[in-house]
Design an enzyme around this catalytic site. Sequence first.
Site, PDB file in Angstrom:
ATOM      1  N   HIS A 169       0.829  -1.213   0.000  1.00  0.00           N
ATOM      2  CA  HIS A 169       0.000   0.000   0.000  1.00  0.00           C
ATOM      3  C   HIS A 169       0.860   1.259   0.000  1.00  0.00           C
ATOM      4  O   HIS A 169       0.419   2.325   0.423  1.00  0.00           O
ATOM      5  CB  HIS A 169      -0.962   0.025   1.201  1.00  0.00           C
ATOM      6  CG  HIS A 169      -1.767  -1.216   1.344  1.00  0.00           C
ATOM      7  ND1 HIS A 169      -2.878  -1.485   0.586  1.00  0.00           N
ATOM      8  CD2 HIS A 169      -1.588  -2.303   2.159  1.00  0.00           C
ATOM      9  CE1 HIS A 169      -3.372  -2.661   0.920  1.00  0.00           C
ATOM     10  NE2 HIS A 169      -2.614  -3.184   1.860  1.00  0.00           N
ATOM     11  N   SER A 293      17.638  14.474 -20.691  1.00  0.00           N
ATOM     12  CA  SER A 293      16.675  15.567 -20.738  1.00  0.00           C
ATOM     13  C   SER A 293      17.210  16.636 -21.670  1.00  0.00           C
ATOM     14  O   SER A 293      18.412  16.903 -21.700  1.00  0.00           O
ATOM     15  CB  SER A 293      16.462  16.150 -19.334  1.00  0.00           C
ATOM     16  OG  SER A 293      15.795  17.382 -19.389  1.00  0.00           O
TER      17      SER A 293
END
Length: 460
Positions: A169, A293
């Site tokens: 979770h 990038s």
Amino acid sequence: MTSLPPQPLSPLDGRYAATVGSLADYLSEAGLNRARVEVEVEWIIALTDRSLFGSAPLSDEQKTQLRGLYREFGQAEIDWLGAKEAVTRHDVKAVEYLVRDRLSTLGLDAIAELTHFACTSEDINSASYALTVKRAVENVWLPKLHAVTAALGELARQHRDAPMLSRTHGQPATPSTMGKEIAVFAWRLARVAKQIEGGEYLAKFSGATGTWSAHLAAEPDVDWPELSRTFIEGLGIDFNVLTTQIESHDWQVELYDRVRHAGGILHNLATDVWTYISLGFFAQIPVAGATGSSTMPHKINPIRFENAEANLEISGGLFATLASTLVTSRMQRDLTDSTTQRNIGVAFGHSLLALDNLQRGLTEISLSREVLLADLDANWEVLAEAIQTVVRAEIAAGRSRITDPYALLKDLTRGRRVGAPELAEFVRGLDIGDAAKERLLALTPATYAGLADDLVSRLG
């Protein structure tokens, strides 16, 4: 503005052609037509081998020449069929005319009427799709899936003893090892691959509505269902005896659902590895000359896993559409499957592209064990599970009078950061046996991984 010269509309035929081009040998229009020629030729040979309708068995040389029509199928045949289909407006009929034309060239006009004998187009098509999809899966797609699975197995064995904090979770949870977590994906993929390997590739060969009516009208004394079975199985595919005009495509539905299932597992892998990279668990290995990038020089984007994720979503959507469309045909025949099946190669192409990116991406990451250890050391509260479980065992054995060990540990750890000193102090004050206490005091998050290391051995 001038018009561009002819360009591929699909990136599979443009940007990614080198990666997925091997599928085109089977799942392109030309690949389909080559298979159609193969089925037509082998049907002529099957009929003449049995001396049906006054024919005589062909010599080995004649059979070799005839089989050359598909074994040497190339640009000349592609162009011939394109021109003929422009006239016939029917793809399978164009293939029939091609075979008849080549029979004449080979001096075999006497058996020309056995071309496409008693066949409906779907007899040829069902066998051709079964052949092309089977060959594409077995020769191209499955080997790539096996390569990714093998790479995962190697990573799992390499990192089987690398403890890591689990995040059920998204929250800190009982530790595992990176190797065991990677092994889970290899295990899942191997299971689905086995199901795919055991699948059928079915074809029918029973005429206009699956009744062999024309066959019996021409020759009532032949066991046509058995001859059809022998013929289809002789091609290396499986026979469906009970159909309408078309083979019912259930085998395709089963296959595409299983391939989509494998894609779902691979998608899960891609997003998990992406997340491990974002957490710093995996470092990306710089590729010389590559740009991460366009504006931030420090970045190495996890493009392999992002590309795989996106392509798996595209292929999964296409496979779902194929499965839901092909399962239905109105009455004895409609043509919805015709255009649908022409997208089989597109679905496999995006899947293959994803597999290729995953295979490459797995070679471009390295495990940062020091990051894993630091993460573990910052989350000692995950030992609460071990402590409360040991206390429960001590209560059951009569060595403790604690009444609610879960609540006791919840009060200590829920919503709080607890370090090694606090846990050690807590354990020393517990009403449990000395052996259990010493076992807990020796435990650390990095050593609380159970059988994770050993479980990797289950991969074989």
